[in-house]
Design an enzyme around this catalytic site. Structure first.
Site, short mmCIF file in Angstrom:
data_model
loop_
_atom_site.label_atom_id
_atom_site.label_comp_id
_atom_site.label_asym_id
_atom_site.label_seq_id
_atom_site.Cartn_x
_atom_site.Cartn_y
_atom_site.Cartn_z
N HIS A 98 -15.74 30.87 29.52
CA HIS A 98 -16.88 29.95 29.55
C HIS A 98 -17.87 30.30 30.66
O HIS A 98 -19.01 29.85 30.64
CB HIS A 98 -16.41 28.50 29.66
CG HIS A 98 -15.95 28.07 31.01
ND1 HIS A 98 -14.62 27.95 31.36
CD2 HIS A 98 -16.64 27.71 32.12
CE1 HIS A 98 -14.51 27.53 32.61
NE2 HIS A 98 -15.73 27.38 33.09
N ASP A 129 -9.65 31.01 27.13
CA ASP A 129 -10.69 30.90 28.14
C ASP A 129 -10.59 32.01 29.17
O ASP A 129 -10.67 31.78 30.38
CB ASP A 129 -10.64 29.53 28.84
CG ASP A 129 -11.95 29.21 29.57
OD1 ASP A 129 -12.95 29.91 29.31
OD2 ASP A 129 -11.96 28.29 30.41
N SER A 207 -14.45 28.04 38.74
CA SER A 207 -13.89 28.51 37.47
C SER A 207 -13.78 30.03 37.45
O SER A 207 -14.72 30.74 37.82
CB SER A 207 -14.79 28.07 36.31
OG SER A 207 -14.73 26.68 36.13
#
Length: 371
Positions: A98, A129, A207
């Site tokens: 992402h 992911d 992230s």
């Protein structure tokens, strides 16, 4: 006499004023520094972990090209940022899918010394992911993160998250493993299982960064936070390193062979009904499982003797095997089957339970591969 008294009062007040002036003058001066005692053992350990691990953490920028509709000039603007870490000494960088999920985008990776390199996309795994980039940087600048295992993690053990929250330089947050075996949804809405939950703050921009254990080994990739406001609320999630260590080499290998840089996944070698029809039919039969429609030739399922749906002489349908369990995990629909198979590598021999005509049997299936 009165004069002497007045003089005494005057002299006393003068002395008091001088004392007050001297005291104020001292107050305006910097205070003497109190020597710091030795750092605690825990502090020294955390500092050492950060110093050793931070050089392997990078800053990932996703850049999108924008064309001015009036002048037609093309400019490049940052479309997203996140963290990542160096996987090996040839320049592969792991981050979240992402973080780089922008159509037609390009990417840059900034190292610990603030040097920045253009990055090429090696592969993506939206269901997990994960994504892999590659940079051409001098080998001496590449400091791969040490790889650990998530198989033996314990709730309560110390963890450390390093990243670039809000586009700032490296930051460190610490905490513990709060829970294990969590399930979250990937950007493709696919369930990611065995996820690590931690109370180490994972803010926007963290992230794709590493979650490390007390030895500085990678145990997870920070991916999501649970927060209505979008800021850390004490619940963060990381993809377990055992999943990462299975998927990333597959993407790198496929890319090197000139294939699409998607992870190779394990398959049984069967064709299935769509989830809605499967649910309707199994409900009527009274069995919870996945209906095998057909079996691929020369597949593991074929060698194990699995059978699909056949037509009877009078034109009716006769069901073959219904898969009820794979690798010790019950499966109720095709999605469950994919998740169960996702725990294994192609080539593994996996126990499979099937139901047919009122009887349950166990077979061993050697898994094939698909991209």
């Amino acid at each position: 006499m009165l004069g002497l008294i007045v003089l005494g009062v005057f002299l006393g007040q003068f002395v008091l004023n001088r004392i007050e002036i001297a005291r104020l003058a001292r107050a305006e001066e910097p205070h003497a520094v109190t020597p710091r005692g030795p750092l605690g053992e825990g502090e020294r350990s955390t500092i050492d972990l950060f110093d050793r691990s931070a050089p392997g953490v990078v800053y990932v920028t996703t850049i999108r090209r924008m064309r001015d509709r009036f002048t037609l000039d093309v400019t490049e603007v940052p479309a997203g940022t996140g963290s990542g870490f160096i996987w090996d000494d040839v320049g592969h960088v792991v981050t979240n899918f992402h973080v780089i999920n922008q159509a037609g985008a390009s990417f840059t990776v900034t190292l610990n010394d603030q040097s920045t390199y253009a990055a090429t996309l090696v592969g993506i795994a939206p269901n997990n992911d994960l994504a892999v980039l590659k940079i051409e940087a001098p080998r001496e600048k590449l400091k791969p993160v040490q790889i650990g295992t998530s198989n033996d993690l314990k709730v309560g053990q110390f963890v450390m998250a390093i990243g670039n929250p809000f586009g700032l330089d490296h930051s460190l947050t610490t905490g513990v493993v709060s829970a294990l075996g969590r399930t979250i949804r990937s950007p493709s809405n696919f369930p990611i299982e065995d996820v690590i939950q931690t109370d180490a703050a994972i803010n926007p921009g963290n992230s794709g960064g590493p979650l490390l254990d007390s030895s500085g080994r990678l145990i997870g990739v920070n991916t999501q936070i649970a927060s209505p406001s979008g800021s850390s609320a004490g619940i963060g999630f990381a993809i377990p390193v055992d999943t990462v260590n299975r998927i990333v080499p597959s993407m790198i290998r496929n890319h090197a062979e000139g294939k699409l840089g998607m992870p190779t996944r394990a398959v049984l070698g069967v064709r299935l009904l769509n989830p809605q029809i499967n649910a309707n039919v199994t409900r009527q039969i009274g069995v919870q499982g996945v209906i095998v429609v057909s079996v691929d030739e020369n597949s593991g399922a074929s060698e194990a003797g699995l059978t699909g749906v056949t037509r009877t002489q009078n034109g009716g349908i006769e069901f073959g095997d219904i898969i009820t369990e794979v690798g010790g995990r019950k499966v109720a629909d095709p999605g469950d089957l994919m998740v169960a198979l996702g725990r294994f590598d192609p080539g593994a021999a996996v126990p499979v339970k099937v139901w047919k005509a009122g009887e349950t049997r166990s077979v061993e299936v050697k898994l094939g591969s698909a991209e």
